[in-house]
Design a protein around this motif. Sequence first.
Motif, short mmCIF file in Angstrom:
data_model
loop_
_atom_site.label_atom_id
_atom_site.label_comp_id
_atom_site.label_asym_id
_atom_site.label_seq_id
_atom_site.Cartn_x
_atom_site.Cartn_y
_atom_site.Cartn_z
N ALA A 120 0.86 -1.19 0.00
CA ALA A 120 0.00 0.00 0.00
C ALA A 120 0.88 1.23 0.00
CB ALA A 120 -0.91 0.01 1.22
N ASN A 121 0.38 2.31 -0.58
CA ASN A 121 1.13 3.56 -0.56
C ASN A 121 1.07 4.18 0.81
OD1 ASN A 121 2.23 3.67 -3.14
ND2 ASN A 121 0.34 4.50 -4.01
N GLY A 122 2.11 4.95 1.14
CA GLY A 122 2.33 5.52 2.46
C GLY A 122 1.17 6.29 3.04
N GLY A 123 1.34 6.61 4.30
CA GLY A 123 0.30 7.24 5.08
C GLY A 123 -0.18 6.25 6.12
N GLY A 164 -3.85 6.32 7.83
CA GLY A 164 -5.26 5.99 7.66
C GLY A 164 -5.60 5.41 6.31
N SER A 165 -5.22 6.08 5.24
CA SER A 165 -5.57 5.60 3.91
C SER A 165 -4.89 4.27 3.60
CB SER A 165 -5.23 6.64 2.85
OG SER A 165 -3.84 6.89 2.83
N ALA A 166 -3.65 4.12 4.02
CA ALA A 166 -2.93 2.85 3.78
C ALA A 166 -3.60 1.73 4.55
CB ALA A 166 -1.47 2.98 4.17
N TYR A 167 -3.95 1.99 5.82
CA TYR A 167 -4.59 0.95 6.63
C TYR A 167 -5.95 0.57 6.04
CZ TYR A 167 -6.13 -1.79 10.58
OH TYR A 167 -6.57 -2.84 11.36
N ASP A 168 -6.72 1.56 5.61
CA ASP A 168 -8.03 1.29 5.00
C ASP A 168 -7.87 0.43 3.74
OD1 ASP A 168 -9.16 2.83 7.00
OD2 ASP A 168 -9.49 4.58 5.72
N GLU A 169 -6.91 0.80 2.91
CA GLU A 169 -6.65 0.05 1.67
C GLU A 169 -6.24 -1.39 1.99
OE1 GLU A 169 -3.31 0.26 -1.82
OE2 GLU A 169 -4.06 2.16 -1.05
N LEU A 170 -5.36 -1.54 2.96
CA LEU A 170 -4.91 -2.88 3.36
C LEU A 170 -6.07 -3.71 3.92
CD1 LEU A 170 -1.52 -1.89 5.00
CD2 LEU A 170 -1.81 -3.26 2.92
N THR A 171 -6.94 -3.07 4.69
CA THR A 171 -8.09 -3.78 5.28
C THR A 171 -9.01 -4.32 4.18
OG1 THR A 171 -8.00 -2.42 7.27
CG2 THR A 171 -10.06 -3.57 6.84
N LEU A 172 -9.28 -3.52 3.17
CA LEU A 172 -10.13 -3.98 2.06
C LEU A 172 -9.48 -5.18 1.35
CD1 LEU A 172 -11.33 -0.61 0.50
CD2 LEU A 172 -12.72 -2.30 1.70
N ASN A 173 -8.16 -5.08 1.11
CA ASN A 173 -7.47 -6.19 0.46
C ASN A 173 -7.41 -7.43 1.35
OD1 ASN A 173 -6.50 -5.34 -2.27
ND2 ASN A 173 -5.79 -3.61 -1.06
N ARG A 174 -7.28 -7.23 2.65
CA ARG A 174 -7.28 -8.36 3.59
C ARG A 174 -8.61 -9.10 3.55
NH1 ARG A 174 -8.44 -8.40 9.56
NH2 ARG A 174 -7.56 -10.36 10.30
N ILE A 175 -9.70 -8.34 3.48
CA ILE A 175 -11.04 -8.97 3.42
C ILE A 175 -11.16 -9.84 2.16
CG2 ILE A 175 -13.50 -8.47 3.09
CD1 ILE A 175 -13.02 -5.98 4.95
#
Length: 193
Positions: free
Chosen positions: A10-13, A15-26
């Motif tokens: 995921a690209n840096g940051g 909140g946005s990185a964590y949100d992006e990772l969470t969607l991909n984890r699901i």
Amino acid sequence: MLGADVVLVANGGLGSAYDELTLNRIICQHYGVRIAGVVINRVIQEKYDQTKYFMTKVLKETWGVPLLGCIPDRPFLGCPALMDLETIFNTKLINGEKHRFRHYNMNDINLVTTSLTTFLENLRNKPSRTLYVCHVTRDDLILGFMAEYQRRQAKEKDSFEAALLVCGRGGKYQLSKEVKDMVMGLDCAPVSE
């Protein structure tokens, strides 16, 4: 399914990185894909330590997944190096090989169709790290580029980071032997054919 583990990037940051990772984890969980780890890309230098600390902690505690690394954002990320252009155009530098890893911003690439005088004005006034592209039949531009390189080298303190990509077509348009000999006879001016 391949049965292979996945590394999420995921690209840096935070909140946005964590949100992006969470969607991909699901999605990974839905398909039964195991996550081997996470890489955070293009982390702003000022937030590097904070991002690394937070992501290491939250990923391990909530997902049981390691942070494999944080890659700091650098000005040259996303900018082609001369080596990349060698690969793309299936060619080799004919001089200046020690500069193969030099990166060029896409905004600083110039197609040269002007007179030699205008080209030399641009070469002297544009940012030092500019990539110029010209046709192989433009011996005047090629030799002008080499002469400007020599002129700048004679000053010693004046950096010259420009490169020249010479385009042609094998069998029809090729760099003349005489010009190629001249280019290869100079030390380290980055020119690619």
